[in-house]
Design a protein around this motif. Structure first.
Motif, PDB file in Angstrom:
ATOM      1  N   GLN A  38      -9.365 -12.251  -1.718  1.00  0.00           N
ATOM      2  CA  GLN A  38      -9.978 -12.635  -2.863  1.00  0.00           C
ATOM      3  C   GLN A  38     -10.867 -13.897  -2.528  1.00  0.00           C
ATOM      4  O   GLN A  38     -10.284 -14.884  -2.172  1.00  0.00           O
ATOM      5  CB  GLN A  38      -9.249 -12.842  -4.140  1.00  0.00           C
ATOM      6  N   VAL A  39     -11.932 -14.111  -3.068  1.00  0.00           N
ATOM      7  CA  VAL A  39     -12.741 -15.328  -3.353  1.00  0.00           C
ATOM      8  C   VAL A  39     -12.842 -15.701  -4.631  1.00  0.00           C
ATOM      9  O   VAL A  39     -13.785 -15.011  -5.258  1.00  0.00           O
ATOM     10  CB  VAL A  39     -14.065 -15.106  -2.239  1.00  0.00           C
ATOM     11  N   THR A  40     -12.772 -16.997  -5.045  1.00  0.00           N
ATOM     12  CA  THR A  40     -12.747 -17.371  -6.506  1.00  0.00           C
ATOM     13  C   THR A  40     -14.235 -17.951  -6.512  1.00  0.00           C
ATOM     14  O   THR A  40     -14.900 -18.266  -5.514  1.00  0.00           O
ATOM     15  CB  THR A  40     -11.735 -18.387  -6.751  1.00  0.00           C
ATOM     16  N   LYS A  41     -14.407 -17.919  -7.928  1.00  0.00           N
ATOM     17  CA  LYS A  41     -15.617 -18.574  -8.253  1.00  0.00           C
ATOM     18  C   LYS A  41     -15.676 -20.165  -7.864  1.00  0.00           C
ATOM     19  O   LYS A  41     -17.024 -20.512  -7.226  1.00  0.00           O
ATOM     20  CB  LYS A  41     -15.871 -18.804  -9.916  1.00  0.00           C
ATOM     21  N   ASP A  42     -14.680 -20.822  -7.937  1.00  0.00           N
ATOM     22  CA  ASP A  42     -14.838 -22.316  -7.645  1.00  0.00           C
ATOM     23  C   ASP A  42     -15.080 -22.406  -6.057  1.00  0.00           C
ATOM     24  O   ASP A  42     -15.683 -23.458  -5.612  1.00  0.00           O
ATOM     25  CB  ASP A  42     -13.512 -22.996  -7.939  1.00  0.00           C
ATOM     26  N   GLU A  43     -14.578 -21.717  -5.149  1.00  0.00           N
ATOM     27  CA  GLU A  43     -14.435 -21.553  -3.828  1.00  0.00           C
ATOM     28  C   GLU A  43     -15.978 -21.483  -3.548  1.00  0.00           C
ATOM     29  O   GLU A  43     -16.766 -22.157  -2.818  1.00  0.00           O
ATOM     30  CB  GLU A  43     -13.691 -20.842  -3.237  1.00  0.00           C
ATOM     31  N   PHE A  44     -16.572 -20.339  -4.044  1.00  0.00           N
ATOM     32  CA  PHE A  44     -18.038 -20.191  -3.791  1.00  0.00           C
ATOM     33  C   PHE A  44     -19.026 -21.059  -4.177  1.00  0.00           C
ATOM     34  O   PHE A  44     -19.868 -21.684  -3.436  1.00  0.00           O
ATOM     35  CB  PHE A  44     -18.376 -18.915  -4.417  1.00  0.00           C
ATOM     36  N   VAL A  45     -18.619 -21.635  -5.331  1.00  0.00           N
ATOM     37  CA  VAL A  45     -19.728 -22.871  -5.956  1.00  0.00           C
ATOM     38  C   VAL A  45     -19.653 -24.119  -5.033  1.00  0.00           C
ATOM     39  O   VAL A  45     -20.521 -24.717  -4.626  1.00  0.00           O
ATOM     40  CB  VAL A  45     -19.450 -23.125  -7.229  1.00  0.00           C
ATOM     41  N   LYS A  46     -18.506 -24.420  -4.670  1.00  0.00           N
ATOM     42  CA  LYS A  46     -17.938 -25.594  -3.602  1.00  0.00           C
ATOM     43  C   LYS A  46     -18.912 -25.433  -2.433  1.00  0.00           C
ATOM     44  O   LYS A  46     -19.454 -26.689  -1.859  1.00  0.00           O
ATOM     45  CB  LYS A  46     -16.723 -25.813  -3.717  1.00  0.00           C
ATOM     46  N   VAL A  47     -18.791 -24.386  -1.919  1.00  0.00           N
ATOM     47  CA  VAL A  47     -19.334 -24.061  -0.462  1.00  0.00           C
ATOM     48  C   VAL A  47     -21.039 -24.040  -0.908  1.00  0.00           C
ATOM     49  O   VAL A  47     -21.665 -24.673  -0.041  1.00  0.00           O
ATOM     50  CB  VAL A  47     -19.191 -22.802   0.050  1.00  0.00           C
ATOM     51  N   TYR A  48     -21.329 -23.500  -1.816  1.00  0.00           N
ATOM     52  CA  TYR A  48     -22.879 -23.548  -2.223  1.00  0.00           C
ATOM     53  C   TYR A  48     -23.509 -24.885  -2.321  1.00  0.00           C
ATOM     54  O   TYR A  48     -24.695 -25.159  -1.907  1.00  0.00           O
ATOM     55  CB  TYR A  48     -22.928 -22.490  -3.467  1.00  0.00           C
ATOM     56  N   GLN A  49     -22.733 -25.740  -3.187  1.00  0.00           N
ATOM     57  CA  GLN A  49     -23.137 -26.859  -3.244  1.00  0.00           C
ATOM     58  C   GLN A  49     -23.103 -27.799  -2.150  1.00  0.00           C
ATOM     59  O   GLN A  49     -24.080 -28.616  -1.717  1.00  0.00           O
ATOM     60  CB  GLN A  49     -22.496 -27.682  -4.290  1.00  0.00           C
ATOM     61  N   LYS A  50     -21.958 -27.407  -1.321  1.00  0.00           N
ATOM     62  CA  LYS A  50     -21.851 -28.562   0.060  1.00  0.00           C
ATOM     63  C   LYS A  50     -22.830 -28.281   1.089  1.00  0.00           C
ATOM     64  O   LYS A  50     -23.569 -28.912   1.878  1.00  0.00           O
ATOM     65  CB  LYS A  50     -20.555 -28.106   0.708  1.00  0.00           C
ATOM     66  N   THR A  51     -23.182 -26.735   1.248  1.00  0.00           N
ATOM     67  CA  THR A  51     -24.117 -26.454   2.301  1.00  0.00           C
ATOM     68  C   THR A  51     -25.585 -26.298   1.842  1.00  0.00           C
ATOM     69  O   THR A  51     -26.624 -26.491   2.866  1.00  0.00           O
ATOM     70  CB  THR A  51     -23.634 -24.895   2.810  1.00  0.00           C
ATOM     71  N   ASN A  52     -26.027 -26.293   0.820  1.00  0.00           N
ATOM     72  CA  ASN A  52     -27.522 -26.363   0.369  1.00  0.00           C
ATOM     73  C   ASN A  52     -27.736 -27.771  -0.136  1.00  0.00           C
ATOM     74  O   ASN A  52     -27.870 -28.420  -1.062  1.00  0.00           O
ATOM     75  CB  ASN A  52     -27.405 -25.645  -0.778  1.00  0.00           C
ATOM     76  N   VAL A  53     -27.833 -28.426   1.040  1.00  0.00           N
ATOM     77  CA  VAL A  53     -28.319 -29.942   0.768  1.00  0.00           C
ATOM     78  C   VAL A  53     -29.547 -30.419   0.902  1.00  0.00           C
ATOM     79  O   VAL A  53     -29.872 -31.417   0.600  1.00  0.00           O
ATOM     80  CB  VAL A  53     -27.455 -30.674   2.203  1.00  0.00           C
ATOM     81  N   SER A  54     -30.355 -29.411   1.107  1.00  0.00           N
ATOM     82  CA  SER A  54     -31.805 -29.730   1.020  1.00  0.00           C
ATOM     83  C   SER A  54     -32.713 -29.317  -0.088  1.00  0.00           C
ATOM     84  O   SER A  54     -33.740 -29.296  -0.346  1.00  0.00           O
ATOM     85  CB  SER A  54     -32.614 -29.033   2.158  1.00  0.00           C
TER      86      SER A  54
END
Length: 659
Positions: A38-54
């Motif tokens: 299982q992958v949670t909403k918060d986990e995905f959002v955190k990674v999305y924000q961390k890696t989309n830095v541009s």
């Protein structure tokens, strides 16, 4: 190449994800599942924000969809690599171990000593000292004798029977005392070994103290304490005076420096005079500029004059040191920075300078306290009784230790990774067997044994702490997880995509044949070129070509008597490649161009125009390999999605989208 870039990008962008795993809850629902994971909403959002830095992390539906697709693919690959137990192979574990070992020292360090060093850096201490040399492994009797002697010196100085400087010059084991009479000038933090420095900083002005270090006993007297001067950058013009210089040489040197000083006062160029006259060859070419320095890094006379200069550009009068004469020019003064600004530099100095041994001991003390270090000295004595003179030669063996398993000491962790770990006599014996030659010439048998024991305790403490780093320090755990996933993805992608596309020649050829129309060339011209070496050949060639002579006839008629006057060659040229025929104007079948120059005469004749056709594999192999890699990647992902069903909760996904 395109797939390598793409997959490397995925690793860079997505590799952080495993570190953010969070348990699902009503406020943090599951966004998607991969099989049973299982992958949670918060986990995905955190990674999305961390890696989309541009700037792409705008939470639009398109941005989120694109990223979710990449992220799911990433998680699929990680799952497969772990299911294949790639994280247990020797190659992966060795690479991971090497990387990890480079990062662990930063966490296995008592950071409180950095603040201690910084606090001391705020003050400079002026000290005098007398050294009574004593071997670190001296006997108890010799140690007591030395202590009584230096204590007597202290008492004699206190009572006025002896002068400190005279005693230092006459009796100190420090060779420099003959010249400086024991006066070391000002020191600051991290310049001398820790116990000596601690004694200096702990002693009131005007008082003396005795301290023992690995060099022996020191009698230290504190003359003054001042606020730190900070750091200074200066340049100098230097005229050398040798130690054995004659009076005449000394006079000439003084006259030289005075004349240069006068020239500078009259407006002469500093850089020019330094370059032409300074005898410090390491700095002369750079205007005499010296590395930045602080307290205790230059001889006292030079340091005092340099720090007395107030404004950048100010210049001193000639100043004499034991090396010769200097004119000093101020470039910049800087106070000590903040703790945050200087922390990394302090840490390097602690690790590599005179505080290094203290840093190790401080870390050991910290570990002992945190993990309730418990020692059993009697068991240590029993083991010592098994030692003999072979240890002093570095060839002791542990054959008599096989059944000695009594515990020497324990570490107990009740917080991070609960465990009580015992270290036995046999463990220590194994350590001695492997390390005894490193401790040769460390005094007698007891001394060498004690040093080996201390090293064993330190190594054991380090290993115990090392096993808890991921639990104690989340950033370290995250970094290790990221690196392991990187190794796994790289190795798996190499096996499934990169290497396969290059080495699977049959598969590559099949892929090319199935899609060779994707590698179409342009229209091609088949051109025959006739080239003459001389004027006579040129005239004959025109005459015979006008009669439509065949190429064989032309060669036969013009290359008589073994002479090669004419050469004929036929080749294909692709349109758009800036070939000579294209520069001449291209054309249709039968089009002929005559090219004359001083050294050559040739005729280029278009025999035929060939329609576009697929290029040969050898001509487009790089492009085909890249496309084959992309094809393998797509098939790989398709197989993974079939093997590990992916289910996305659309309602949860839509709750992330910014409307």
């Amino acid at each position: 190449m395109k797939m390598i870039v793409l997959l490397t990008g995925l690793i860079t962008l997505l590799i952080f994800s495993e570190s953010f795993a969070q348990a699902p809850s009503t406020t943090n629902p599951v966004l998607f599942t991969i099989g049973s994971e299982q992958v949670t909403k918060d986990e995905f959002v955190k990674v999305y924000q961390k890696t989309n830095v541009s700037g792409e992390a705008d939470f639009s539906e398109k941005s989120l969809r694109d990223y979710l697709d990449l992220y799911v693919n990433f998680r699929l690959k990680v799952k497969q690599s772990r299911d294949m137990k790639m994280d247990t192979t020797a190659a992966v574990l060795n690479e991971f171990k090497t990387y990890r070992s480079k990062l662990t020292p930063a966490y296995m360090f008592d950071t409180t000593i950095l603040r201690q060093a910084y606090n001391r850096m705020q003050k400079d201490v002026h000290i005098e000292h007398v050294l009574l040399k004593l071997d670190p492994n001296a006997s108890q009797a010799d140690t007591l004798k030395a202590y009584k002697r230096i204590t007597n010196w202290k008492n004699q100085i206190t009572s006025g029977k002896k002068d400190f400087n005279t005693l230092a010059a006459d009796s100190s084991s420090d060779p420099s005392a003959k010249d400086n009479k024991g006066d070391l000038g000002y020191i600051t933090a991290l310049q001398v070994i820790y116990p000596f420095e601690t004694a200096a900083y702990s002693t009131p002005v005007g008082k003396m103290t005795i301290v023992r270090t690995r060099f022996g006993y020191h009698l230290i007297k504190v003359l003054d304490v001042r606020h730190s001067r900070g750091m200074i950058t200066a340049s100098h013009l230097f005229i050398k005076v040798a130690q054995n210089a004659t009076s005449e040489d000394k006079t000439k040197a003084k006259q030289k420096i005075d004349s240069l000083y006068q020239a500078l006062k009259n407006g002469a160029s500093w850089d020019d005079l330094v370059k032409q006259n300074s005898q410090d060859k390491t700095s002369a070419a750079n205007g005499g500029k010296l590395p930045s320095f602080g307290t205790g890094q230059m001889v006292g006379e030079f340091e005092d004059v340099a720090f007395a200069l107030k404004n950048p550009g100010d210049m001193s009068e000639p100043v004499q040191t034991k090396f010769g004469w200097h004119i000093i020019k101020l470039i910049e003064k800087k106070p000590i920075g903040t703790y945050e600004q200087t922390r990394d530099d302090i840490k390097k100095k602690v690790e590599n300078g005179p505080w290094s041994e203290y840093a190790k001991q401080s870390f050991l003390n910290q570990v002992k306290k945190e993990y309730r270090f418990t020692e059993f000295p009697e068991k240590k004595k029993v083991l010592m009784s098994k030692m003999d003179s072979s240890l002093l030669k570095g060839n002791w063996n542990d054959s008599a230790m096989m059944n000695m398993n009594d515990v020497l000491f324990t570490f107990t962790d009740t917080k991070w990774v609960p465990e009580k770990k015992s270290y036995t006599q046999k463990d220590f014996a194994d350590f001695i067997l492997k390390n005894q030659r490193k401790f040769l010439n460390q005094g007698g048998l007891q001394s060498m044994y004690n040093k080996l024991y201390d090293a064993f305790v330190l190594a054991s403490a380090g290993n115990f702490e090392d096993a808890r780093l991921e639990s104690k320090y989340p950033p370290f755990r995250d970094l290790m997880e990221e690196y392991m996933n990187g190794i796994l993805l790289f190795d798996l992608a190499s096996d499934k995509v990169w290497t396969k596309a290059v080495e699977d020649t049959t598969g590559l050829k099949t892929f090319y044949e199935a899609g060779k129309n994707n590698y179409m060339g342009q229209e091609r011209a088949q051109v025959t070129t006739y080239m003459c070496k001389n004027k006579d050949c040129e005239e004959d060639l025109k005459k015979y070509m006008a009669k439509n002579s065949s190429d064989n006839d032309l060669l036969s008629k013009l290359n008589r008597k073994g002479k090669t006057n004419l050469t004929i060659a036929t080749a294909e040229f692709e349109k758009g490649k800036e070939s000579e025929i294209e520069k001449l104007g291209w054309g249709t079948a039968g089009t002929t161009y005559t090219v004359n120059s001083d050294s050559v005469f040739k005729i280029m004749k278009i025999v035929s125009i060939l329609p576009p056709a697929p290029k040969q594999l050898t001509d487009v192999k790089g492009y085909v390999v890249a496309d084959y890699q992309e094809n393998l990647e797509k098939k790989w992902i398709a197989d993974l999605r079939q093997k590990y069903p992916v289910k996305i909760n659309e309602q949860v996904f839509q709750s992330i989208v910014k409307k």
